[in-house]
Motif scaffolding. Structure first.
Motif: not given
Length: 120
Positions: A55-61, A110-120
Motif C-alpha cells: 500500500c501507499g503507506d508501505n504496509s503490506v496486505i 491494484s486494490v483499495t483497502y480501507n481507503g488505501k491504494s495498494c499494488k501487487r
C-alpha cells in the motif's frame, strides 16, 4: 430335564435370528443417515487467487480471493495482523464487512483497502 434343553436351544436360536434382523436394519438405517449427512455437507469456498499488495503507506496486505460459485468473498490480512473476511454484496461490487472495505478483483494489479491504494 431332557425336554427343557432342546426347547432352550430352540428359543435361543429364534432370538438370535431376531437380533440379527434388527442389527441389519439398524446398520441399514445408520448407512442411510450417514449418506444423507454427507450429501448435506457444504464445502468452504475455494481460493480463486491469492496475492500480496504493498500500500501507499508501505504496509503490506495479503488477500485470498474466494468463491463458492454463488458468493464471492476475500480474506484480507494486514502484515502482522489478523484477517478480516469481506463479502461482495453485488456482482462487480465492492467487498465489505464491519469496519473494512475492499475494492478490486482477483485479476486486478491494484486494490483499495480501507481507503488505501495498494499494488501487487
Amino acid at each position: 430335564m431332557k425336554h427343557i434343553l432342546p426347547l432352550l436351544a430352540l428359543a435361543a436360536a429364534a432370538l438370535a435370528g431376531c437380533n440379527q434382523t434388527s442389527a441389519e436394519e439398524a446398520a441399514a438405517a445408520n448407512a442411510a443417515a450417514e449418506a444423507n449427512a454427507i450429501a448435506n455437507v457444504k464445502l468452504p469456498p475455494s481460493i480463486v487467487a491469492s496475492h500480496k499488495y504493498r500500500c501507499g503507506d508501505n504496509s503490506v496486505i495479503a488477500v485470498d480471493w474466494k468463491s463458492d460459485g454463488t458468493v464471492n468473498s476475500a480474506l484480507v490480512t494486514p502484515e502482522g495482523g489478523t484477517g478480516t473476511i469481506v463479502t461482495q454484496a453485488a456482482a462487480d461490487g465492492d467487498y465489505a464487512a464491519e469496519g473494512a472495505t475492499l475494492t478490486g478483483d482477483p485479476q486486478a494489479t491494484s486494490v483499495t483497502y480501507n481507503g488505501k491504494s495498494c499494488k501487487r
